[in-house]
Design an enzyme around this catalytic site. Structure first.
Site, mmCIF file in Angstrom:
data_model
loop_
_atom_site.group_PDB
_atom_site.id
_atom_site.type_symbol
_atom_site.label_atom_id
_atom_site.label_comp_id
_atom_site.label_asym_id
_atom_site.label_seq_id
_atom_site.Cartn_x
_atom_site.Cartn_y
_atom_site.Cartn_z
ATOM 1 N N LEU A 68 8.396 -42.231 -3.295
ATOM 2 C CA LEU A 68 8.153 -41.312 -2.304
ATOM 3 C C LEU A 68 6.742 -40.493 -2.502
ATOM 4 O O LEU A 68 6.057 -39.846 -1.542
ATOM 5 C CB LEU A 68 9.361 -40.277 -2.064
ATOM 6 C CG LEU A 68 9.025 -39.200 -0.819
ATOM 7 C CD1 LEU A 68 8.838 -39.501 0.335
ATOM 8 C CD2 LEU A 68 10.360 -38.290 -1.075
ATOM 9 N N GLY A 70 8.469 -42.024 -7.753
ATOM 10 C CA GLY A 70 7.326 -42.710 -7.264
ATOM 11 C C GLY A 70 7.236 -43.324 -6.016
ATOM 12 O O GLY A 70 6.254 -43.632 -5.217
ATOM 13 N N GLU A 85 0.809 -1.355 0.193
ATOM 14 C CA GLU A 85 0.166 -0.055 0.193
ATOM 15 C C GLU A 85 0.839 1.184 -0.034
ATOM 16 O O GLU A 85 0.687 2.185 -0.620
ATOM 17 C CB GLU A 85 -1.166 -0.239 1.376
ATOM 18 C CG GLU A 85 -1.934 -1.128 1.122
ATOM 19 C CD GLU A 85 -1.545 -2.507 1.932
ATOM 20 O OE1 GLU A 85 -2.335 -3.132 2.560
ATOM 21 O OE2 GLU A 85 -0.090 -2.394 2.307
ATOM 22 N N LEU A 103 19.209 -28.903 -7.732
ATOM 23 C CA LEU A 103 18.002 -28.422 -7.065
ATOM 24 C C LEU A 103 18.239 -27.071 -6.860
ATOM 25 O O LEU A 103 17.284 -26.523 -5.938
ATOM 26 C CB LEU A 103 17.616 -29.180 -6.035
ATOM 27 C CG LEU A 103 17.231 -30.695 -6.181
ATOM 28 C CD1 LEU A 103 16.896 -31.533 -4.804
ATOM 29 C CD2 LEU A 103 16.237 -30.989 -7.325
#
Length: 588
Positions: A332, A330, A82, A243
């Site tokens: 996990l 797959g 704002e 990652l």
């Protein structure tokens, strides 16, 4: 509609609107107002991945259909949206309408979001949703209305078909906070790339690359919007991933590896914590030798009594994470789905066929034996990305918490034993909570000495604290680090620069740091609470209560996950509270 990109060319002279022009803003059609509200959600989305655990918040100021100002919450410790919007719009704010994707919140112990709109002369506010957090829900609306500003909330005061899509945008942009508030866990997205025949790798395990570069670029974007990325031990052993987001921004998501037996290689890219922090979750007592080796590399090892997705999500919730990206296989992903902690899926489908009876699929055994047991996705979207198709959808619908507005009075009427104000222990953290201002990350500038002893204004206590690590060290690099921390855009970035530099260059840290850091923190806190009357009053109002900095992972300044921390920040604040209270009573 004026382009947001052209706002900088606006002239203050244009503020001389006559009464007819001002009235035209009130006659704006529902479709035009819905478009402006959607724009506010789009502006809010610019902060995705930067604000956790705060909301993605955007403000657009318009006169009629002309956008004259905008702002978004960049990160914790920066100006509220704002205030940024009215600073952009300047005189054009007077008599204008502010469009907010969600209700204003008071997160710093003052009313800057509301007072910014009031002082700028905003005459009307249109909000997408009420604040998801109970202690803030309805307060911003009440504060604005008490100042004579007309407030319209979508679904309560305004509703039409035109607003339906705009409301959806407001929900989507803050879906992480909404899920966290509704379910008590971070918002979790499962992402995978598969061939047309449903395989994520060949039978040999080779998986580079299933999808196109365009799809991989989209994954990097998804990572940049997440607080943490979760993988299993198989992914670490097979793919050796980094990652990292690699998007050039200031936000770096945490990497989380889940491995029950901790049978992980000693050398992997994820063990390099200089560019991104890594946490390994494992079963209590698993492979102590590997735990020590990981710890020596700077990897944090967290033991769970039972390593399962639900307990991991509770842990991530305690750390303040809003959004998690699961990039696991797959083995996990199946228990994560069964546990109900996955909320949304992103499936990149490549136009390839690899075949193979034993080739892995993205989701393991769920225990479903009939097609009617299959999980149907909600609100499914399709998008072509290069040669691939991205299919996305929700497993659980986005919770809209706005219809439920419990006040303190209503809560007490339902259960007289509940009183949110009577408590012996007050917890605070770097979060959008009632006492978040106690954090050294709050955006309150403090005048403190630099390495030359000259007093300058630091953007926050955390900026000053991190820079102090390298003060008095007379080398060009140490001086450069002090300056980097000084100009960091937010306290989070200052902390990231300071901590990373401390790990990479321990020789640059002042030799007396361990013995002086408590005094340095206390001097900065004392300056902050002495300068700002509202903060001083809030701290003194907690007299008789124990203050606990509820960081689950900081065992020095925080209380720790299970109360094992030293809570030095809480101790210093209680000491300061006593000092300020005594000064007040003496002066009377």
């Amino acid at each position: 509609m004026a382009s947001i990109l052209s706002l900088g060319t606006l002239s203050p002279v244009a503020s001389l609107f006559d009464h007819t022009k001002a009235c035209s803003s009130r006659s704006t059609t529902h479709s035009q107002e819905a478009a402006l509200l959607k724009r506010a959600a789009e502006v809010a989305d610019m902060s995705a991945g930067l604000t956790a655990p705060h909301p993605n918040f955007g403000c657009v100021i318009a006169r009629g259909t002309d956008v004259v100002g905008h702002g978004f919450l960049y990160a914790q410790g920066t100006k509220c949206a704002e205030l940024q919007a009215v600073e952009t719009a300047r005189e054009l704010s007077r008599g204008a309408t502010a469009y907010l994707n969600m209700e204003s919140g008071d997160c710093y112990g003052d009313l800057t979001p509301v007072s910014s709109l009031v002082q700028a002369g905003i005459s009307r506010v249109v909000m997408g949703i009420r604040h998801p957090l109970r202690h803030l829900r309805g307060k911003g609306i009440q504060a604005l209305r008490s100042e004579g500003i007309h407030v319209d909330v979508i679904g309560e005061d305004l509703w039409s078909k035109a607003f339906q899509e705009a409301l959806k945008s407001c929900l989507v942009v803050n879906e992480p906070l909404l899920y966290r508030a509704a379910y008590g866990v971070p918002f979790s997205v499962l992402k995978f790339a598969m061939t047309l025949d449903g395989k994520i790798a060949a039978s040999s395990g080779h998986a580079s690359w299933v999808s196109s570069k365009s799809s991989r670029d989209r994954v990097l974007e998804l990572r940049g919007r997440s607080d943490a990325i979760i993988v299993g031990g198989n992914t670490v052993r097979r793919d050796d991933p980094r990652l990292t987001a690699r998007h050039g921004g200031g936000h770096v998501p945490v990497r989380i590896v889940l491995s029950q037996a901790l049978d992980l290689p000693e050398e992997r890219k994820l063990w390099n914590v200089f560019d991104a922090y890594t946490i390994v979750g494992t079963q209590r007592g698993a492979c102590k030798d590997m735990q020590k080796k990981l710890a020596s590399k700077g990897v944090e090892v967290v033991e769970f009594d039972f390593l399962n997705p639900k307990d991991v999500m509770e842990y991530c919730y305690d750390r303040g994470y809003l959004s998690l990206l699961w990039e696991c296989g797959g083995y996990l992903s199946a228990p994560a789905i069964r546990s109900g902690v996955i909320h949304k899926l992103f499936a990149f489908v490549a136009p390839k066929i690899i075949g193979g009876v034993n080739a892995p699929s993205p989701v393991g055994e769920l225990g479903n034996v009939e097609m009617k047991q299959a999980i149907d996705l909600i609100d499914v979207s399709y998008e072509q990305i290069g040669p691939d198709i991205l299919v996305s959808g929700y497993i659980k619908p986005i919770p809209d918490l706005s219809p439920v507005i419990p006040s303190v009075d209503e809560t007490s009427a339902l259960d007289p034993t509940i009183s949110p104000y009577d408590t012996d222990i007050i917890f605070f953290y770097k979060t959008w909570d009632q006492y978040g201002v106690f954090s050294n990350f709050s955006p309150h500038p403090v005048p403190m000495p630099d390495e030359n002893g000259d007093y300058i204004t630091w953007p926050s206590v955390e900026h000053y604290y991190q820079a102090s690590k390298f003060m008095t060290v007379d080398t060009p690099l140490a001086k450069e680090l002090v300056q980097q921390i000084m100009i960091a855009k937010s306290p989070e970035e200052a902390a990231r620069v300071g901590r990373k530099s401390q790990r990479q260059h321990p020789e640059l840290v002042r030799p007396d740091w361990e013995s002086v850091k408590i005094d340095i923190m206390y001097s900065a806190l004392k300056c902050k609470f002495s300068m700002y009357p509202s903060l001083n009053s809030m701290l003194r109002s907690t007299a008789g209560s124990i203050l606990v900095e509820a960081s689950p992972h900081d065992l020095f300044w925080g209380g720790g996950r299970e109360g094992e921390g030293l809570n030095y920040l809480g101790r210093l604040l209680m000491k300061l509270r006593a000092e300020l209270t005594e000064e007040t009573s003496t002066s009377i």
